[in-house]
Design a protein around this motif. Structure first.
Motif, PDB file in Angstrom:
ATOM      1  N   SER A   1      38.923  31.453  51.535  1.00 38.59           N
ATOM      2  CA  SER A   1      38.005  30.347  51.764  1.00 38.59           C
ATOM      3  C   SER A   1      38.515  29.487  52.897  1.00 38.59           C
ATOM      4  CB  SER A   1      37.859  29.518  50.500  1.00 38.59           C
ATOM      5  OG  SER A   1      39.063  28.838  50.246  1.00 38.59           O
ATOM      6  N   SER A   2      37.600  28.945  53.689  1.00 41.24           N
ATOM      7  CA  SER A   2      37.974  28.099  54.817  1.00 41.24           C
ATOM      8  C   SER A   2      38.221  26.676  54.329  1.00 41.24           C
ATOM      9  CB  SER A   2      36.859  28.105  55.851  1.00 41.24           C
ATOM     10  OG  SER A   2      37.149  27.160  56.845  1.00 41.24           O
ATOM     11  N   ASP A   3      39.397  26.153  54.620  1.00 46.99           N
ATOM     12  CA  ASP A   3      39.758  24.817  54.169  1.00 46.99           C
ATOM     13  C   ASP A   3      39.562  23.757  55.237  1.00 46.99           C
ATOM     14  OD1 ASP A   3      40.484  25.633  51.629  1.00 46.99           O
ATOM     15  OD2 ASP A   3      42.527  26.099  52.250  1.00 46.99           O
ATOM     16  N   LEU A   4      39.713  24.125  56.500  1.00 47.20           N
ATOM     17  CA  LEU A   4      39.649  23.124  57.543  1.00 47.20           C
ATOM     18  C   LEU A   4      39.367  23.793  58.879  1.00 47.20           C
ATOM     19  CD1 LEU A   4      40.086  20.098  58.065  1.00 47.20           C
ATOM     20  CD2 LEU A   4      42.455  20.596  58.491  1.00 47.20           C
ATOM     21  N   ALA A   5      38.500  23.186  59.672  1.00 48.08           N
ATOM     22  CA  ALA A   5      38.194  23.708  61.001  1.00 48.08           C
ATOM     23  C   ALA A   5      38.238  22.564  62.001  1.00 48.08           C
ATOM     24  CB  ALA A   5      36.818  24.366  61.016  1.00 48.08           C
ATOM     25  N   ILE A   6      38.654  22.868  63.249  1.00 51.56           N
ATOM     26  CA  ILE A   6      38.616  21.885  64.325  1.00 51.56           C
ATOM     27  C   ILE A   6      37.953  22.513  65.539  1.00 51.56           C
ATOM     28  CG2 ILE A   6      40.684  20.623  63.594  1.00 51.56           C
ATOM     29  CD1 ILE A   6      42.078  22.006  66.071  1.00 51.56           C
ATOM     30  N   THR A   7      37.304  21.678  66.335  1.00 51.02           N
ATOM     31  CA  THR A   7      36.757  22.108  67.614  1.00 51.02           C
ATOM     32  C   THR A   7      37.878  22.004  68.632  1.00 51.02           C
ATOM     33  OG1 THR A   7      34.613  21.223  66.982  1.00 51.02           O
ATOM     34  CG2 THR A   7      34.957  21.671  69.308  1.00 51.02           C
ATOM     35  N   THR A   8      38.019  23.019  69.477  1.00 53.72           N
ATOM     36  CA  THR A   8      39.092  23.033  70.470  1.00 53.72           C
ATOM     37  C   THR A   8      38.567  22.593  71.828  1.00 53.72           C
ATOM     38  OG1 THR A   8      38.710  25.370  70.942  1.00 53.72           O
ATOM     39  CG2 THR A   8      40.329  24.856  69.235  1.00 53.72           C
ATOM     40  N   SER A   9      39.468  22.242  72.724  1.00 52.30           N
ATOM     41  CA  SER A   9      39.088  21.717  74.030  1.00 52.30           C
ATOM     42  C   SER A   9      38.338  22.735  74.895  1.00 52.30           C
ATOM     43  CB  SER A   9      40.326  21.223  74.780  1.00 52.30           C
ATOM     44  OG  SER A   9      41.247  22.284  74.937  1.00 52.30           O
ATOM     45  N   ASP A  10      38.463  24.029  74.594  1.00 49.68           N
ATOM     46  CA  ASP A  10      37.760  25.049  75.369  1.00 49.68           C
ATOM     47  C   ASP A  10      36.383  25.381  74.792  1.00 49.68           C
ATOM     48  OD1 ASP A  10      38.430  26.486  73.098  1.00 49.68           O
ATOM     49  OD2 ASP A  10      39.631  27.985  74.151  1.00 49.68           O
ATOM     50  N   GLY A  11      35.905  24.580  73.829  1.00 49.94           N
ATOM     51  CA  GLY A  11      34.590  24.793  73.241  1.00 49.94           C
ATOM     52  C   GLY A  11      34.594  25.724  72.039  1.00 49.94           C
ATOM     53  N   GLY A  12      35.724  26.281  71.707  1.00 46.04           N
ATOM     54  CA  GLY A  12      35.833  27.147  70.535  1.00 46.04           C
ATOM     55  C   GLY A  12      36.189  26.346  69.299  1.00 46.04           C
ATOM     56  N   PHE A  13      36.654  27.039  68.283  1.00 46.25           N
ATOM     57  CA  PHE A  13      37.102  26.342  67.087  1.00 46.25           C
ATOM     58  C   PHE A  13      38.172  27.151  66.373  1.00 46.25           C
ATOM     59  CE2 PHE A  13      33.449  28.868  65.916  1.00 46.25           C
ATOM     60  CZ  PHE A  13      33.753  29.411  64.677  1.00 46.25           C
ATOM     61  N   ILE A  14      38.976  26.427  65.607  1.00 45.04           N
ATOM     62  CA  ILE A  14      40.075  26.997  64.826  1.00 45.04           C
ATOM     63  C   ILE A  14      39.734  26.795  63.361  1.00 45.04           C
ATOM     64  CG2 ILE A  14      42.480  26.655  64.153  1.00 45.04           C
ATOM     65  CD1 ILE A  14      42.797  27.582  66.779  1.00 45.04           C
ATOM     66  N   ILE A  15      39.951  27.839  62.566  1.00 45.20           N
ATOM     67  CA  ILE A  15      39.779  27.721  61.115  1.00 45.20           C
ATOM     68  C   ILE A  15      41.125  28.001  60.465  1.00 45.20           C
ATOM     69  CG2 ILE A  15      38.675  28.679  59.066  1.00 45.20           C
ATOM     70  CD1 ILE A  15      36.272  29.361  60.741  1.00 45.20           C
ATOM     71  N   LEU A  16      41.529  27.119  59.595  1.00 41.13           N
ATOM     72  CA  LEU A  16      42.736  27.288  58.806  1.00 41.13           C
ATOM     73  C   LEU A  16      42.288  27.813  57.454  1.00 41.13           C
ATOM     74  CD1 LEU A  16      45.786  26.730  58.483  1.00 41.13           C
ATOM     75  CD2 LEU A  16      45.191  24.418  57.821  1.00 41.13           C
ATOM     76  N   VAL A  17      42.724  29.013  57.098  1.00 39.72           N
ATOM     77  CA  VAL A  17      42.266  29.662  55.871  1.00 39.72           C
ATOM     78  C   VAL A  17      43.371  29.600  54.827  1.00 39.72           C
ATOM     79  CG1 VAL A  17      41.349  31.783  54.879  1.00 39.72           C
ATOM     80  CG2 VAL A  17      40.795  31.187  57.226  1.00 39.72           C
ATOM     81  N   GLY A  18      43.060  29.036  53.678  1.00 37.24           N
ATOM     82  CA  GLY A  18      44.034  28.892  52.601  1.00 37.24           C
ATOM     83  C   GLY A  18      44.111  30.122  51.728  1.00 37.24           C
ATOM     84  N   THR A  19      44.539  31.245  52.293  1.00 37.23           N
ATOM     85  CA  THR A  19      44.750  32.455  51.508  1.00 37.23           C
ATOM     86  C   THR A  19      46.202  32.481  51.057  1.00 37.23           C
ATOM     87  OG1 THR A  19      45.402  33.739  53.430  1.00 37.23           O
ATOM     88  CG2 THR A  19      43.052  33.699  52.902  1.00 37.23           C
ATOM     89  N   LEU A  20      46.576  33.492  50.306  1.00 34.28           N
ATOM     90  CA  LEU A  20      47.979  33.610  49.911  1.00 34.28           C
ATOM     91  C   LEU A  20      48.876  33.759  51.132  1.00 34.28           C
ATOM     92  CD1 LEU A  20      47.799  35.869  46.730  1.00 34.28           C
ATOM     93  CD2 LEU A  20      48.208  33.413  46.876  1.00 34.28           C
ATOM     94  N   ALA A  21      48.366  34.429  52.178  1.00 36.45           N
ATOM     95  CA  ALA A  21      49.170  34.587  53.392  1.00 36.45           C
ATOM     96  C   ALA A  21      49.084  33.361  54.286  1.00 36.45           C
ATOM     97  CB  ALA A  21      48.721  35.817  54.169  1.00 36.45           C
ATOM     98  N   GLY A  22      47.994  32.614  54.209  1.00 32.98           N
ATOM     99  CA  GLY A  22      47.809  31.454  55.072  1.00 32.98           C
ATOM    100  C   GLY A  22      47.542  31.901  56.489  1.00 32.98           C
TER     101      GLY A  22
END
Length: 180
Positions: A1-22
């Motif tokens: 499940s996706s816990d947190l996302a941010i918009t990046t300066s290049d117009g993309g985005f990062i998703i931090l996924v809270g899995t067992l591996a992270g």
């Protein structure tokens, strides 16, 4: 499940996924996957709902919660994880979590001055380094046998990280909050 996302300066985005591996996943503005970083390889470490941010140099920084093997419900320690803009791990989260706590910081939160003391002896190569939430170094000290008083009156209120480092290895990182 996706816990947190941010918009990046290049117009993309990062998703931090809270899995067992992270995992940290980087997508471009067209939702195309650019890279993934499985930076937390131990099942006892998870991403959780920790802040993630883009640094001025294009790297990404977030806080990983480290959970003991006996209690998998709540983190007992935290590690800063830094990933380059290409998805390469810069900072090893395993080194940020000591088996035994060596550093004692109090009070927390604090208003202007913080006491920092060592619970165990460290070598003469040990350093205490203070970082702000953006990952910028704001102070450093050579630890002493007694208690060190860090004066932070000239710094803005916020979250700071006190890092104990010895011979280039991180022994412990403590999060503190400066209030005004």
């Amino acid at each position: 499940s996706s816990d947190l996302a941010i918009t990046t300066s290049d117009g993309g985005f990062i998703i931090l996924v809270g899995t067992l591996a992270g995992e940290v996943l980087k997508f471009n503005s067209n939702f195309g996957l650019q890279w993934t970083a499985d930076v937390l390889q131990d099942e006892h470490i998870g991403a959780g709902k920790r802040p993630i941010m883009e640094l001025s140099n294009g790297d990404y920084l977030y806080c990983a919660g480290v959970v003991s093997s006996t209690s998998e419900n709540s983190p007992h320690s935290f590690a800063l994880v830094r990933i380059t803009s290409e998805g390469v791990l810069v900072y090893d989260p395993y080194e940020a979590v000591p088996a035994i706590s060596k550093l004692n910081v109090y009070p927390n939160p604090f208003a202007g001055q913080l006491s920092i003391s060592l619970k165990q002896k460290v070598s003469s190569e040990a350093r205490i380094i203070v970082f702000n939430f953006k990952g910028q170094q704001v102070d450093s000290f050579i630890p002493s046998d007694g208690t060190l008083i860090w004066q932070a009156q000239n710094l803005p209120a916020g979250i700071y990280f006190i890092k104990l480092e010895e011979s280039g290895k991180v022994l412990q990182t403590s999060k503190v909050v400066l209030v005004k």
